[in-house]
Design a protein around this motif. Structure first.
Motif, PDB file in Angstrom:
ATOM      1  N   SER A  41       5.867  16.481 -19.448  1.00 15.95           N
ATOM      2  CA  SER A  41       4.657  17.234 -19.071  1.00 15.95           C
ATOM      3  C   SER A  41       4.712  17.280 -17.377  1.00 15.95           C
ATOM      4  CB  SER A  41       3.356  16.515 -19.585  1.00 15.95           C
ATOM      5  OG  SER A  41       3.246  15.274 -19.172  1.00 15.95           O
ATOM      6  N   GLY A  42       5.321  16.302 -16.854  1.00 15.70           N
ATOM      7  CA  GLY A  42       5.288  16.214 -15.296  1.00 15.70           C
ATOM      8  C   GLY A  42       6.198  15.046 -14.797  1.00 15.70           C
ATOM      9  N   TYR A  43       5.927  14.922 -13.509  1.00 20.11           N
ATOM     10  CA  TYR A  43       6.823  13.704 -12.841  1.00 20.11           C
ATOM     11  C   TYR A  43       5.773  12.986 -11.755  1.00 20.11           C
ATOM     12  CZ  TYR A  43      10.898  16.135 -14.657  1.00 20.11           C
ATOM     13  OH  TYR A  43      11.758  16.220 -15.364  1.00 20.11           O
ATOM     14  N   GLU A  44       5.773  11.586 -11.999  1.00 22.21           N
ATOM     15  CA  GLU A  44       5.223  10.652 -11.179  1.00 22.21           C
ATOM     16  C   GLU A  44       5.904  10.204 -10.056  1.00 22.21           C
ATOM     17  OE1 GLU A  44       2.246   6.887 -11.314  1.00 22.21           O
ATOM     18  OE2 GLU A  44       3.468   7.107 -12.932  1.00 22.21           O
ATOM     19  N   VAL A  45       5.718  10.422  -8.717  1.00 20.58           N
ATOM     20  CA  VAL A  45       6.280   9.757  -7.623  1.00 20.58           C
ATOM     21  C   VAL A  45       5.710   8.690  -7.116  1.00 20.58           C
ATOM     22  CG1 VAL A  45       7.252  10.207  -5.433  1.00 20.58           C
ATOM     23  CG2 VAL A  45       7.746  11.886  -7.309  1.00 20.58           C
ATOM     24  N   THR A  46       6.053   7.442  -7.048  1.00 19.13           N
ATOM     25  CA  THR A  46       5.351   6.090  -6.324  1.00 19.13           C
ATOM     26  C   THR A  46       6.133   5.830  -4.912  1.00 19.13           C
ATOM     27  OG1 THR A  46       4.521   5.600  -8.395  1.00 19.13           O
ATOM     28  CG2 THR A  46       4.392   4.023  -6.626  1.00 19.13           C
ATOM     29  N   ASN A  47       5.748   5.832  -3.969  1.00 22.36           N
ATOM     30  CA  ASN A  47       5.983   5.350  -2.537  1.00 22.36           C
ATOM     31  C   ASN A  47       4.989   4.471  -2.024  1.00 22.36           C
ATOM     32  OD1 ASN A  47       7.666   5.136  -0.260  1.00 22.36           O
ATOM     33  ND2 ASN A  47       7.321   7.166   0.250  1.00 22.36           N
ATOM     34  N   MET A  48       5.977   3.079  -2.093  1.00 27.45           N
ATOM     35  CA  MET A  48       4.909   2.047  -1.401  1.00 27.45           C
ATOM     36  C   MET A  48       5.573   1.378  -0.288  1.00 27.45           C
ATOM     37  SD  MET A  48       2.463   1.719  -3.753  1.00 27.45           S
ATOM     38  CE  MET A  48       1.743   0.324  -3.152  1.00 27.45           C
TER      39      MET A  48
ATOM     40  N   PRO B 125       9.522  10.364 -15.314  1.00 30.91           N
ATOM     41  CA  PRO B 125       8.876  11.541 -16.073  1.00 30.91           C
ATOM     42  C   PRO B 125       7.862  11.158 -16.846  1.00 30.91           C
ATOM     43  CG  PRO B 125      10.780  10.614 -17.217  1.00 30.91           C
ATOM     44  CD  PRO B 125      10.762   9.907 -15.879  1.00 30.91           C
ATOM     45  N   GLN B 126       6.900  11.914 -16.947  1.00 32.06           N
ATOM     46  CA  GLN B 126       5.427  11.876 -17.965  1.00 32.06           C
ATOM     47  C   GLN B 126       5.659  12.438 -19.113  1.00 32.06           C
ATOM     48  OE1 GLN B 126       2.721  10.083 -16.430  1.00 32.06           O
ATOM     49  NE2 GLN B 126       4.276   9.274 -15.353  1.00 32.06           N
ATOM     50  N   ASN B 127       5.630  11.780 -20.447  1.00 30.54           N
ATOM     51  CA  ASN B 127       5.853  12.431 -21.634  1.00 30.54           C
ATOM     52  C   ASN B 127       4.553  13.101 -22.222  1.00 30.54           C
ATOM     53  OD1 ASN B 127       8.726  11.839 -21.572  1.00 30.54           O
ATOM     54  ND2 ASN B 127       8.109   9.893 -21.919  1.00 30.54           N
ATOM     55  N   ARG B 128       4.842  14.126 -22.635  1.00 31.04           N
ATOM     56  CA  ARG B 128       3.739  14.757 -23.477  1.00 31.04           C
ATOM     57  C   ARG B 128       3.489  14.059 -24.949  1.00 31.04           C
ATOM     58  NH1 ARG B 128       5.616  19.268 -23.457  1.00 31.04           N
ATOM     59  NH2 ARG B 128       4.730  20.082 -21.248  1.00 31.04           N
ATOM     60  N   SER B 129       2.448  13.883 -25.260  1.00 25.20           N
ATOM     61  CA  SER B 129       2.080  13.461 -26.552  1.00 25.20           C
ATOM     62  C   SER B 129       1.445  14.663 -27.415  1.00 25.20           C
ATOM     63  CB  SER B 129       1.138  12.095 -26.662  1.00 25.20           C
ATOM     64  OG  SER B 129       0.182  12.557 -26.090  1.00 25.20           O
ATOM     65  N   GLY B 130       1.623  14.195 -28.874  1.00 22.64           N
ATOM     66  CA  GLY B 130       1.137  15.215 -29.739  1.00 22.64           C
ATOM     67  C   GLY B 130       2.126  16.008 -30.639  1.00 22.64           C
TER      68      GLY B 130
ATOM     69  N   VAL C  57       0.885  -1.116  -0.086  1.00 19.90           N
ATOM     70  CA  VAL C  57      -0.076   0.103  -0.169  1.00 19.90           C
ATOM     71  C   VAL C  57       0.939   1.229  -0.052  1.00 19.90           C
ATOM     72  CG1 VAL C  57      -0.249   0.163   2.498  1.00 19.90           C
ATOM     73  CG2 VAL C  57      -1.844   1.113   1.072  1.00 19.90           C
ATOM     74  N   GLY C  58       0.378   2.200  -0.457  1.00 19.78           N
ATOM     75  CA  GLY C  58       1.035   3.533  -0.604  1.00 19.78           C
ATOM     76  C   GLY C  58       0.543   4.673  -1.474  1.00 19.78           C
ATOM     77  N   VAL C  59       1.482   5.367  -2.123  1.00 23.32           N
ATOM     78  CA  VAL C  59       0.891   6.601  -2.759  1.00 23.32           C
ATOM     79  C   VAL C  59       1.571   6.743  -4.071  1.00 23.32           C
ATOM     80  CG1 VAL C  59       0.239   7.682  -0.646  1.00 23.32           C
ATOM     81  CG2 VAL C  59       2.093   8.395  -1.791  1.00 23.32           C
ATOM     82  N   ALA C  60       0.922   7.182  -5.138  1.00 26.12           N
ATOM     83  CA  ALA C  60       1.278   7.608  -6.167  1.00 26.12           C
ATOM     84  C   ALA C  60       0.581   8.945  -6.805  1.00 26.12           C
ATOM     85  CB  ALA C  60       1.060   6.664  -7.542  1.00 26.12           C
ATOM     86  N   VAL C  61       1.663  10.090  -7.188  1.00 31.25           N
ATOM     87  CA  VAL C  61       1.135  11.353  -7.381  1.00 31.25           C
ATOM     88  C   VAL C  61       2.027  11.942  -8.398  1.00 31.25           C
ATOM     89  CG1 VAL C  61       0.800  11.834  -5.159  1.00 31.25           C
ATOM     90  CG2 VAL C  61       3.116  12.642  -6.017  1.00 31.25           C
ATOM     91  N   VAL C  62       1.099  12.664  -9.313  1.00 30.25           N
ATOM     92  CA  VAL C  62       1.945  13.361 -10.646  1.00 30.25           C
ATOM     93  C   VAL C  62       1.594  14.874 -10.403  1.00 30.25           C
ATOM     94  CG1 VAL C  62       1.667  13.689 -13.163  1.00 30.25           C
ATOM     95  CG2 VAL C  62       1.082  11.366 -12.049  1.00 30.25           C
ATOM     96  N   GLU C  63       2.946  15.600 -10.460  1.00 27.26           N
ATOM     97  CA  GLU C  63       2.766  16.983 -10.589  1.00 27.26           C
ATOM     98  C   GLU C  63       3.829  17.500 -11.635  1.00 27.26           C
ATOM     99  OE1 GLU C  63       1.421  19.104  -8.421  1.00 27.26           O
ATOM    100  OE2 GLU C  63       0.437  17.646  -7.060  1.00 27.26           O
ATOM    101  N   PRO C  64       3.579  18.800 -11.910  1.00 25.71           N
ATOM    102  CA  PRO C  64       4.536  19.637 -12.987  1.00 25.71           C
ATOM    103  C   PRO C  64       6.006  19.458 -12.986  1.00 25.71           C
ATOM    104  CG  PRO C  64       2.800  20.909 -12.500  1.00 25.71           C
ATOM    105  CD  PRO C  64       2.703  19.847 -11.573  1.00 25.71           C
TER     106      PRO C  64
END
Length: 204
Positions: free
Chosen positions: A83-90, A72-77, A26-33
């Protein structure tokens, strides 16, 4: 010199046991710029989940970080890029009171909110030594019964044990589930522990 006659057989046995421990990721996952914002939000959400788990009765020794990642979250198009970063901590959490499991999951869900992630839940046996010993007893008894039958068919008597080799003991399939809804009831069910042994008996 008379050659020693032997019979080699395999035996298997099982013993049932009721799981008494739950382990979950169990944990968290967030995406921010940006990375800093993502790390800060993930840290705050994880701290809230940790505090909720401890407050619900989980011992600190039963909490262990199992994953910390930044992607990193890649922007498409037409405008590729980040486009941002995802951090996951479990965390791997061990719940030793299955009667409190649903309440503990509910507390973690309330604390983590939309950032919460529950990757897997598994029910297992904390101390399998007793049912494993019973499975070995059953496996050896099965081997002896087979050997005794072969001895009778060969017109001989079963003698002393010359060699015993145990295969790696195993559990039956552990009840597993993936879950997000923390209010679901938890049923422990039953697991089978298996043992397998190869035994060489002397024939007389």
């Amino acid at each position: 010199m008379t050659e020693r006659r032997t019979v080699s057989v395999s035996g298997s046995g099982q013993a049932a046991a009721v799981p008494d421990v739950m382990r979950l990721d169990v944990g968290v996952a967030v995406v921010e710029p940006n990375v800093s914002a993502a790390m800060e939000r993930a840290a705050a959400s994880m701290q809230a989940v940790l505090d909720a788990l401890l407050g619900a009765g989980v011992a600190r020794r039963d909490l262990a970080t199992s994953q910390l990642s930044v992607y990193p979250q890649n922007r498409s198009g037409d405008e590729p890029g980040i486009s941002g970063y995802e951090v996951t901590n479990m965390l791997t959490v061990t719940i030793r009171d299955l009667g409190a499991a649903s309440a503990i999951l509910a507390a973690a869900t309330a604390a983590g909110g939309d950032d919460l992630r529950v990757h897997s839940i598994a029910l297992t046996i904390d101390d399998p030594s007793v049912p494993r010993s019973l499975a070995r007893d059953a496996a050896f008894a099965d081997a002896r019964a087979r050997a005794d039958q072969y001895a009778r068919l060969a017109g001989a008597s079963l003698g002393q044990v010359l060699e015993v080799n145990e295969d790696s003991p195993s559990f039956g399939p552990a009840p597993r589930m993936t879950a997000y809804a923390a209010s679901m009831p938890v049923e422990s069910g039953e697991q089978q522990l298996s043992a397998s042994v190869n035994v060489v008996f002397e024939l007389s």
